[in-house]
Enzyme design. Structure first.
Site, short mmCIF file in Angstrom:
data_model
loop_
_atom_site.label_atom_id
_atom_site.label_comp_id
_atom_site.label_asym_id
_atom_site.label_seq_id
_atom_site.Cartn_x
_atom_site.Cartn_y
_atom_site.Cartn_z
N ASN A 260 21.39 -12.53 7.85
CA ASN A 260 21.53 -13.98 8.06
C ASN A 260 21.98 -14.40 9.45
O ASN A 260 21.66 -15.52 9.88
CB ASN A 260 22.53 -14.55 7.04
CG ASN A 260 21.99 -14.56 5.63
OD1 ASN A 260 20.88 -15.04 5.39
ND2 ASN A 260 22.74 -14.01 4.69
N HIS B 84 15.67 -11.53 12.94
CA HIS B 84 15.21 -12.28 11.76
C HIS B 84 16.05 -13.55 11.63
O HIS B 84 17.25 -13.45 11.40
CB HIS B 84 15.37 -11.41 10.53
CG HIS B 84 15.02 -12.10 9.24
ND1 HIS B 84 13.72 -12.24 8.81
CD2 HIS B 84 15.79 -12.65 8.28
CE1 HIS B 84 13.71 -12.85 7.64
NE2 HIS B 84 14.96 -13.12 7.30
N GLU C 270 11.50 -6.17 3.68
CA GLU C 270 12.64 -6.60 2.85
C GLU C 270 12.58 -5.92 1.48
O GLU C 270 12.83 -6.54 0.45
CB GLU C 270 12.65 -8.12 2.69
CG GLU C 270 12.67 -8.88 4.00
CD GLU C 270 12.82 -10.39 3.85
OE1 GLU C 270 13.24 -10.84 2.74
OE2 GLU C 270 12.54 -11.11 4.81
N ASN D 131 8.85 -17.17 9.47
CA ASN D 131 9.11 -16.60 8.15
C ASN D 131 8.65 -17.57 7.07
O ASN D 131 9.03 -18.74 7.08
CB ASN D 131 10.62 -16.34 8.01
CG ASN D 131 10.98 -15.52 6.80
OD1 ASN D 131 10.39 -14.48 6.55
ND2 ASN D 131 11.98 -15.98 6.05
N GLU D 132 7.75 -17.11 6.19
CA GLU D 132 7.38 -17.83 4.97
C GLU D 132 6.73 -19.19 5.24
O GLU D 132 7.11 -20.21 4.67
CB GLU D 132 8.61 -17.97 4.06
CG GLU D 132 9.19 -16.62 3.66
CD GLU D 132 10.46 -16.71 2.83
OE1 GLU D 132 10.90 -17.85 2.51
OE2 GLU D 132 11.03 -15.67 2.50
N TRP E 13 16.18 -4.46 1.73
CA TRP E 13 16.93 -5.71 1.86
C TRP E 13 18.31 -5.52 1.23
O TRP E 13 18.50 -5.70 0.05
CB TRP E 13 16.19 -6.89 1.25
CG TRP E 13 16.59 -8.17 1.91
CD1 TRP E 13 17.26 -9.22 1.34
CD2 TRP E 13 16.38 -8.53 3.29
NE1 TRP E 13 17.48 -10.21 2.27
CE2 TRP E 13 16.94 -9.81 3.48
CE3 TRP E 13 15.78 -7.89 4.38
CZ2 TRP E 13 16.92 -10.46 4.72
CZ3 TRP E 13 15.76 -8.56 5.61
CH2 TRP E 13 16.32 -9.83 5.76
#
Length: 326
Positions: free
Chosen positions: A48, A84, A239, A131-132, A285
């Site tokens: 994070n 990330h 992940e 991301n995503e 992950w």
């Protein structure tokens, strides 16, 4: 293979990098955790602390302490660091969401990307730039307020901004369920092919691989993976974990342990179908079962998704995984 924790570390069973997502607070405050991570892995991803909400909480404020600590830890222990993530719709701080002018919004996001990438140039080996971006189980773009204002092409421009800040860093698109749904995989392929025609600097694709014991089916994972492989991209299982996803299973039984081991063996074997020059590595992950995100995010009481149990001991899954690498 005897289950003895004096055996060689996990990463030494592999020719490619084996990593984990780390909890920065635990890394900073728990010496047992920090020693274990440095012994078992040779690559790390920040779970994070490098996301925008954490590292850039206010318009004129960057919080570098945690990421600086992680960078120094990786350098000290000779660990490759994967960044990330530079843009993720779920980690955009409120000050960004409150910008309503498209030119100002673009300028601020560009500044964020280039400030972060420049600071860690030569220290972070690769970034999940976006991301995503693709909707969860469909073939469409995920609609967010930022995409509505800037247009879907912003995602491609994000890669251009990152490349300008560091010409040598590897740049990845990262997403979940790419291995699970034909529609989402097809959307990825269309997007990659379009980006290639525009010379967008994308080096690799991160397949998150948050999967279950029996889904997606192995043949489907392999088929969808190969669609990206044959286009020449680096492949990162970025992940990886295998969820229990069954709240009626409250005991870690021998039969479950065997099934988990078998599944990990299969996933490792699938990854080994990627040509060696395209294997960027496999990242789990979280480090061990105690810190799995599945418990926190889904508020589950029981989950055993990783290779190490809550006491850092190797599970049958460890041995299944390394056998698959062979």
């Amino acid at each position: 293979m005897a289950q003895n924790d004096d055996e060689k570390p996990l990463y030494k069973y592999s020719k490619h990098k084996i990593g984990a997502a780390i909890n920065i607070k635990t890394l900073r405050n728990d010496s047992v955790y920090a020693t274990f991570v440095a012994r078992q892995f040779n690559a790390l991803t920040a779970e994070n602390c490098m996301k925008m909400k954490q590292i850039h909480p206010n318009r004129d404020t960057f919080y570098w302490d945690d990421t600086d600590y992680l960078v120094k830890y990786c350098i000290k222990n000779n660990l490759r660091l994967h960044g990330h993530a530079l843009y993720w719709h779920e980690s955009v701080p409120d000050w960004v969401k409150n910008i309503k002018d498209s030119a100002t919004l673009e300028q601020q996001l560009k500044k964020h990307i280039q400030t972060v990438v420049t600071r860690y140039k030569g220290k972070v080996a690769s970034w999940d730039v976006v991301n995503e971006f693709i909707a969860p189980v469909s073939d469409s773009v995920r609609q967010t307020s930022i995409i509505t204002l800037l247009g879907a092409d912003f995602v491609q421009r994000a890669f251009i901004y990152a490349r300008a800040a560091d010409p040598d860093v590897k740049l990845f698109y990262n997403d979940f369920l790419l291995e699970a749904f034909d529609g989402k995989n097809a959307a990825l392929i269309r997007w990659l092919d379009d980006a290639k025609t525009k010379n967008i600097p994308i080096d690799g694709v991160g397949f998150q691989m948050h999967i279950g014991l029996d889904w997606p089916d192995s043949a489907g994972i392999t088929r969808r993976l190969q669609e990206v492989v044959k286009r020449g991209y680096l492949i990162h299982f970025s992940e990886l974990d295998i969820e229990n996803n069954n709240e009626t299973r409250s005991v870690y039984t021998d039969s479950f342990a065997i099934a988990l081991s078998s599944r990990y063996r299969t996933i490792a074997k699938i990854y080994m179908t990627v040509p060696e020059k395209q294997r960027y590595g496999i990242t789990f992950w979280n480090v061990y079962d105690k810190e799995t995100w599945l418990k926190r995010y889904f508020k589950r009481k029981y989950e055993w998704p990783l290779l190490f149990d809550e006491n850092y001991k190797r599970k049958k899954a460890f041995y299944g995984f390394v056998s698959g690498l062979k």
